[in-house]
Design a protein around this motif. Sequence first.
Motif, PDB file in Angstrom:
ATOM      1  N   LEU A  15       0.219  26.240   2.261  1.00 36.26           N
ATOM      2  CA  LEU A  15      -0.699  25.264   2.044  1.00 36.26           C
ATOM      3  C   LEU A  15      -0.658  23.764   1.912  1.00 36.26           C
ATOM      4  N   SER A  16       0.631  23.496   1.196  1.00 33.64           N
ATOM      5  CA  SER A  16       0.918  22.331   1.143  1.00 33.64           C
ATOM      6  C   SER A  16       1.260  21.575   2.526  1.00 33.64           C
ATOM      7  N   ALA A  17       1.705  22.510   3.666  1.00 36.92           N
ATOM      8  CA  ALA A  17       2.078  21.916   4.909  1.00 36.92           C
ATOM      9  C   ALA A  17       0.917  21.582   5.732  1.00 36.92           C
ATOM     10  N   ILE A  18      -0.313  22.048   5.431  1.00 39.60           N
ATOM     11  CA  ILE A  18      -1.271  21.860   6.662  1.00 39.60           C
ATOM     12  C   ILE A  18      -1.774  20.328   6.704  1.00 39.60           C
ATOM     13  N   GLY A  19      -1.792  19.609   5.582  1.00 39.71           N
ATOM     14  CA  GLY A  19      -1.821  18.078   5.950  1.00 39.71           C
ATOM     15  C   GLY A  19      -0.834  17.545   6.649  1.00 39.71           C
ATOM     16  N   PRO A  20       0.638  17.552   6.174  1.00 40.82           N
ATOM     17  CA  PRO A  20       1.663  17.142   7.013  1.00 40.82           C
ATOM     18  C   PRO A  20       1.739  17.783   8.328  1.00 40.82           C
ATOM     19  N   PHE A  21       1.136  18.874   8.426  1.00 45.22           N
ATOM     20  CA  PHE A  21       1.166  19.321  10.004  1.00 45.22           C
ATOM     21  C   PHE A  21       0.147  18.541  10.830  1.00 45.22           C
ATOM     22  N   ALA A  22      -0.808  18.060  10.140  1.00 49.66           N
ATOM     23  CA  ALA A  22      -1.750  17.200  10.880  1.00 49.66           C
ATOM     24  C   ALA A  22      -1.026  15.636  11.261  1.00 49.66           C
ATOM     25  N   ILE A  23       0.011  15.365  10.440  1.00 52.14           N
ATOM     26  CA  ILE A  23       0.625  14.138  10.807  1.00 52.14           C
ATOM     27  C   ILE A  23       1.533  14.477  11.594  1.00 52.14           C
ATOM     28  N   ASP A  24       2.585  15.161  11.358  1.00 54.83           N
ATOM     29  CA  ASP A  24       3.834  15.506  12.254  1.00 54.83           C
ATOM     30  C   ASP A  24       3.447  15.847  13.799  1.00 54.83           C
ATOM     31  N   MET A  25       2.196  16.864  13.806  1.00 53.58           N
ATOM     32  CA  MET A  25       1.922  17.158  15.365  1.00 53.58           C
ATOM     33  C   MET A  25       1.467  16.234  16.284  1.00 53.58           C
ATOM     34  N   TYR A  26       0.810  15.238  15.347  1.00 52.08           N
ATOM     35  CA  TYR A  26       0.191  14.085  15.845  1.00 52.08           C
ATOM     36  C   TYR A  26       1.253  13.010  16.334  1.00 52.08           C
ATOM     37  N   LEU A  27       2.269  12.863  15.809  1.00 51.06           N
ATOM     38  CA  LEU A  27       3.100  11.980  16.089  1.00 51.06           C
ATOM     39  C   LEU A  27       3.450  11.703  17.585  1.00 51.06           C
ATOM     40  N   PRO A  28       3.969  12.812  18.349  1.00 48.29           N
ATOM     41  CA  PRO A  28       4.111  12.390  19.741  1.00 48.29           C
ATOM     42  C   PRO A  28       2.904  12.016  20.634  1.00 48.29           C
ATOM     43  N   ALA A  29       1.835  12.119  20.098  1.00 42.94           N
ATOM     44  CA  ALA A  29       0.601  11.843  20.906  1.00 42.94           C
ATOM     45  C   ALA A  29       0.397  10.168  20.687  1.00 42.94           C
ATOM     46  N   LEU A  30       0.910   9.614  19.556  1.00 46.88           N
ATOM     47  CA  LEU A  30       0.582   8.233  19.519  1.00 46.88           C
ATOM     48  C   LEU A  30       0.549   7.364  20.716  1.00 46.88           C
ATOM     49  N   PRO A  31       1.533   7.435  21.560  1.00 44.65           N
ATOM     50  CA  PRO A  31       1.336   6.403  22.709  1.00 44.65           C
ATOM     51  C   PRO A  31       0.358   7.035  23.771  1.00 44.65           C
ATOM     52  N   SER A  32       0.244   8.266  23.840  1.00 41.83           N
ATOM     53  CA  SER A  32      -0.832   8.669  24.901  1.00 41.83           C
ATOM     54  C   SER A  32      -2.248   8.528  24.224  1.00 41.83           C
ATOM     55  N   ILE A  33      -2.479   8.573  23.096  1.00 42.44           N
ATOM     56  CA  ILE A  33      -3.667   8.304  22.636  1.00 42.44           C
ATOM     57  C   ILE A  33      -4.196   6.781  22.948  1.00 42.44           C
ATOM     58  N   GLY A  34      -3.233   5.932  22.724  1.00 38.90           N
ATOM     59  CA  GLY A  34      -3.571   4.559  22.974  1.00 38.90           C
ATOM     60  C   GLY A  34      -3.870   4.298  24.405  1.00 38.90           C
ATOM     61  N   GLN A  35      -3.203   4.873  25.360  1.00 41.25           N
ATOM     62  CA  GLN A  35      -3.525   4.864  26.692  1.00 41.25           C
ATOM     63  C   GLN A  35      -4.681   5.452  27.084  1.00 41.25           C
ATOM     64  N   SER A  36      -5.175   6.739  26.549  1.00 40.86           N
ATOM     65  CA  SER A  36      -6.342   7.442  26.679  1.00 40.86           C
ATOM     66  C   SER A  36      -7.586   6.756  26.211  1.00 40.86           C
ATOM     67  N   LEU A  37      -7.363   6.268  24.956  1.00 48.90           N
ATOM     68  CA  LEU A  37      -8.658   5.353  24.426  1.00 48.90           C
ATOM     69  C   LEU A  37      -8.659   3.937  24.757  1.00 48.90           C
ATOM     70  N   GLY A  38      -7.682   3.538  25.592  1.00 48.78           N
ATOM     71  CA  GLY A  38      -7.630   2.138  25.511  1.00 48.78           C
ATOM     72  C   GLY A  38      -7.504   1.311  24.491  1.00 48.78           C
ATOM     73  N   ALA A  39      -6.821   1.746  23.546  1.00 48.26           N
ATOM     74  CA  ALA A  39      -6.300   1.038  22.292  1.00 48.26           C
ATOM     75  C   ALA A  39      -5.086   0.632  22.173  1.00 48.26           C
ATOM     76  N   SER A  40      -4.824  -0.545  21.124  1.00 50.06           N
ATOM     77  CA  SER A  40      -3.505  -1.298  20.831  1.00 50.06           C
ATOM     78  C   SER A  40      -2.588  -0.184  20.095  1.00 50.06           C
TER      79      SER A  40
END
Length: 394
Positions: A15-40
């Motif tokens: 139960l405690s891991a669900i929130g961090p899961f939404a952080i840690d799984m998301y980290l490798p996506a940060l550069p591609s999210i910027g490219q996809s959404l045209g964000a800095s």
Amino acid sequence: MNTHFLRTALVLGLLSAIGPFAIDMYLPALPSIGQSLGASVGAVQASLMAFFISLGIGQIIYGPVSDMVGRKPPLYFGLLLFAVASVGCALAPDVETLVVLRFIQGLGACAGMVIPRAVVRDLHTGTDAARLMSLLMLVFSVSPILAPLAGSLLIESLGWRSVFWAVTVAGTLGLVLLATSLPETRPLEQRVDSSVGSALTAYGLLLRDRRFMGLVATGAFGISGFFVYLANSSFVLIDHYGLSSRQYSIAFAVNAASFIGVSQFTARLAGRFGMVPVVKVAVTGYVAMMVLLLACNLLGLDQLWLMIALLLVGNGFLGLVIPTTAVLALDDHGDIAGTASALMGTLQFVTGAAMMALVGPFTDGTARPMVAGIAGCAVVTFVIARVTLSTRKS
């Protein structure tokens, strides 16, 4: 160690891991999210920071509510809100919408961050609590060790939006687990004296308790160093050092494994030497490694292997600091464990968000701002711990 003890640790850890899961799984996506959404870079990091801020703000509400109505009802509400917001994140058309939905998602996720700590205090104190807390962290470790790798595989095959569909499934499974495997640990008779007024009184009591606040601040600045790494490591390791998203996930998992693995020695060391001596030694080792890392960087030793090695050792020491200071802080406040846990979590995540915001403007594509931020957090952690614990020997 009996089966019930292990089962409780498993349920609370998941139960405690669900929130961090939404952080840690998301980290490798940060550069591609910027490219996809045209964000800095700053805008993409804001979506992470929004999640941290809401994790902090929400806990200060969930804790007292769990003292008033029991542990399970606010957990149900939080996990449901998390799942709904995760669907919204998966469909977000622009970075501004993503930031707002990440904030709402964090408001749901924080129920799973604060209430399991209160459940630990409902059930145990002292060394037994430290043992359960460290076991909880062992289960919790599935997130920082496996989530970035799982995220990178999803991103490579299905794109960054698939990460949010995956965490939607995780939130739904959390609801099932809560319904079937966790009993209520806050009996009705213990809720009688809990109200909004008593919560405000309890917060006032806690804020005036210098030992409690010192222990909470020690954990807050300690974990903030890790949060600075969370916010910046994907850009540094992928863009600066040239790692692929999968290689980054492995490097991140190594450091997370050190943090979690060493934390499993908490109860054994605390039982032999006492929790306070363990904290004193751990904060000394932590600050030594992080200041050495900064010194190496300033001297021009900008090597990936050196950074990973020093972070590995430093985060190992940090793995002893976080659960031990949490247990010490909650030990004297069992009757208001939910409120105390909430204030602890709020201060940890607000401090973490503040440190991320402080380091953000100095981001220049190199490792130095991140390393300096981590070292600064380590120094503050060391100073606060030594001052707080200077008059207590056991």
